[in-house]
Design an enzyme around this catalytic site. Structure first.
Site, PDB file in Angstrom:
ATOM      1  N   HIS A   1       0.812  -1.228   0.000  1.00 20.90           N
ATOM      2  CA  HIS A   1       0.000   0.000   0.000  1.00 20.90           C
ATOM      3  C   HIS A   1       0.845   1.279   0.000  1.00 20.90           C
ATOM      4  O   HIS A   1       0.690   2.165   0.822  1.00 20.90           O
ATOM      5  CB  HIS A   1      -1.067   0.007   1.104  1.00 20.90           C
TER       6      HIS A   1
ATOM      7  N   HIS B   1      -5.626  -9.383  14.049  1.00 19.15           N
ATOM      8  CA  HIS B   1      -5.714  -8.120  13.309  1.00 19.15           C
ATOM      9  C   HIS B   1      -6.584  -8.323  12.070  1.00 19.15           C
ATOM     10  O   HIS B   1      -6.437  -9.323  11.360  1.00 19.15           O
ATOM     11  CB  HIS B   1      -4.300  -7.689  12.925  1.00 19.15           C
TER      12      HIS B   1
ATOM     13  N   GLU C   1      -6.720  -6.394   9.303  1.00 18.77           N
ATOM     14  CA  GLU C   1      -6.172  -5.972   8.006  1.00 18.77           C
ATOM     15  C   GLU C   1      -6.014  -7.186   7.090  1.00 18.77           C
ATOM     16  O   GLU C   1      -5.620  -8.270   7.518  1.00 18.77           O
ATOM     17  CB  GLU C   1      -4.833  -5.253   8.203  1.00 18.77           C
TER      18      GLU C   1
ATOM     19  N   ASP D   1      -4.074  -8.413   4.870  1.00 20.23           N
ATOM     20  CA  ASP D   1      -2.897  -9.252   4.700  1.00 20.23           C
ATOM     21  C   ASP D   1      -2.830 -10.345   5.763  1.00 20.23           C
ATOM     22  O   ASP D   1      -2.092 -11.316   5.614  1.00 20.23           O
ATOM     23  CB  ASP D   1      -1.618  -8.417   4.689  1.00 20.23           C
TER      24      ASP D   1
ATOM     25  N   HIS E   1      -1.513  -1.330  14.800  1.00 21.57           N
ATOM     26  CA  HIS E   1      -1.742   0.033  14.329  1.00 21.57           C
ATOM     27  C   HIS E   1      -3.180   0.273  13.871  1.00 21.57           C
ATOM     28  O   HIS E   1      -3.473   1.302  13.253  1.00 21.57           O
ATOM     29  CB  HIS E   1      -0.768   0.380  13.193  1.00 21.57           C
TER      30      HIS E   1
ATOM     31  N   ASP F   1       1.560  -7.188  13.876  1.00 25.65           N
ATOM     32  CA  ASP F   1       2.333  -6.208  13.107  1.00 25.65           C
ATOM     33  C   ASP F   1       3.486  -5.591  13.890  1.00 25.65           C
ATOM     34  O   ASP F   1       4.441  -5.092  13.291  1.00 25.65           O
ATOM     35  CB  ASP F   1       1.411  -5.109  12.576  1.00 25.65           C
TER      36      ASP F   1
ATOM     37  N   TYR G   1      10.398  -0.571   8.625  1.00 27.74           N
ATOM     38  CA  TYR G   1       9.002  -0.962   8.847  1.00 27.74           C
ATOM     39  C   TYR G   1       8.350  -0.033   9.875  1.00 27.74           C
ATOM     40  O   TYR G   1       7.245   0.474   9.661  1.00 27.74           O
ATOM     41  CB  TYR G   1       8.995  -2.410   9.353  1.00 27.74           C
TER      42      TYR G   1
ATOM     43  N   HIS H   1       4.942 -10.446  10.149  1.00 28.49           N
ATOM     44  CA  HIS H   1       5.737 -10.184   8.940  1.00 28.49           C
ATOM     45  C   HIS H   1       7.207 -10.379   9.288  1.00 28.49           C
ATOM     46  O   HIS H   1       7.669  -9.953  10.358  1.00 28.49           O
ATOM     47  CB  HIS H   1       5.555  -8.755   8.442  1.00 28.49           C
TER      48      HIS H   1
END
Length: 404
Positions: A28, A82, A84, A86, A152, A171, A198, A231
């Site tokens: 993104h 999370h 999100e 991904d 986040h 994250d 990151y 990640h």
């Protein structure tokens, strides 16, 4: 890579079942030249538990990894740290196989999952809403959940495996790094720099939340023998190093350094940028020069995190700043860097406008404008070059004062 490596056992009965996205180059808008991973973890106990999933397009690969360990239909619990995509867009594929599994998430997590996947059957899932301190017995092991709102997203949480002292941090503490190894101590040169990039591009706006998180961890008395993010690679040799790094970054610790960032049309602004750089160097402070069309903004943000002062230059085009400078400032504003000082500079032909526009956007992003912007008409001559170099010397002095 054989089956043993593909289904890496990170601790007894705990497996990495994520995927490596070797070709990821953009996340993104955040450049990922080293690729990335989406990590998911399977715990085989009396209650078979999956922590997080992967992007939908990689769900078949994750499922195949799980299948080599257990039948996916036998999964009892799925932890969604999370919402999100991904991390969560592979969840519907898992729930289609593990139809009786219970999904554990925060209150905001349940809302977000329903909003994303409700039409796909999510509203029929068996949800269990959890908060900080909620403990889940899975047999010989116990999981505890820690809410981390705005690290986040509002729904974010982490999962702590008591006894083993493993934190599944989602994250936080991650990196965008594709590699055939799964542990940070196996990466040549380590992964701290990748973690800093990151943090700068994703978590910089949430420094105060990081500090509150550290207080929460201390209050809970948690210790980490391993930190397994969603990640990148897993921290196992010295997990405290990444926690301590986050605290430094959240406290906005800087070093004496000035960034000179610019774009140019016919080289006048570039000439100014290089003279400012020479002035900073003459002032005894490290300086770095970044052309906005020749350097990746994501990597520049890591440098900005440690630099207390920037000089930002733009030529005037159509009565305003150059489009790349405007784009960079928009990207910067969203990350809300704090305690930074800046000065604008640039060149123009028959009419100005760029320097004023840069100053206004820097102010709205929270930068302290140290002095009026420096601008030249058409091209810099001897007096202009001296003014640029003198500006660099003043910026060096400012950087030294701010870093001490």
């Amino acid at each position: 890579m054989g089956p043993k490596d593909e289904n890496l056992e990170i601790a007894k009965g705990i497996y990495w079942v994520g995927v490596v996205d070797w070709n990821l180059r953009d996340f993104h808008g955040y450049a990922t030249p080293k690729g990335g991973t989406y990590n998911a973890y399977l715990i085989v106990d009396e209650k078979i538990t999956l922590i997080d999933t992967v992007k939908a397009e990689f769900a078949p690969e994750m499922i195949e990894r799980i299948r080599r360990i257990v039948n996916p239909s036998k999964i009892d619990y799925v932890i969604s740290n999370h919402v999100e995509m991904d991390h969560s867009s592979g969840l519907p594929a898992i729930m289609e196989l593990a139809k009786d599994a219970k999904v554990f998430c925060t209150k905001h997590g349940k809302t977000g999952l329903n909003e994303h996947y409700g039409a796909g059957g999510c509203r029929n899932w068996d949800f269990e809403v959890v908060d900080t301190g909620y403990e889940l017995d899975i047999g010989s092991r116990t999981l505890m959940f820690i809410e981390t709102p705005m690290l986040h997203w509002p729904d974010s949480m982490q999962t702590y495996l008591k006894g083993d002292k493993i934190l599944f941090s989602n994250d936080a503490f991650g990196q965008h790094l594709a590699t055939s190894v799964r542990f940070e101590d196996e990466v040549e040169g380590g992964a701290i720099e990748d973690a800093a990039i990151y943090y700068a591009n994703i978590l910089m706006p949430f420094g105060s939340k990081v500090l509150k998180y550290a207080e929460k961890i201390a209050d809970l008395g948690l210790e980490f023998d391993m930190i397994a993010p969603a990640h990148g690679v897993i921290w196992r040799e010295d997990p405290s190093c990444i926690v301590e790094a986050y605290l430094r970054w959240a406290k906005r610790e800087v070093i004496p350094k000035v960034l000179v960032i610019y774009d140019t049309m016919w080289n006048s602004t570039e000439i100014m940028a290089k003279e400012i750089l020479e002035g900073v160097r003459e002032g005894g402070v490290e300086a770095k020069l970044f052309h906005l069309r020749k350097n990746d903004w994501s990597m520049m943000l890591k440098e900005l995190m440690f630099s207390p002062v920037i000089a930002l230059g733009s030529p005037t085009m159509h009565g305003t700043m150059f489009f790349t400078v405007s784009g960079f400032l928009t990207y910067l504003k969203g990350l809300r860097p704090k305690d930074k000082s800046a000065v604008a500079f640039g060149s123009y032909g028959w009419g100005g406008g760029a320097v004023k526009g840069v100053e206004e956007m820097l102010k709205s992003s929270g930068f302290d404008i140290t002095e009026p912007g420096l601008q030249v008409k058409y091209r810099p001559y001897e007096d202009d070059l001296k003014a640029c170099r003198d500006l660099g010397i003043r910026l060096a002095e400012l950087a030294l004062n701010k870093a001490n």
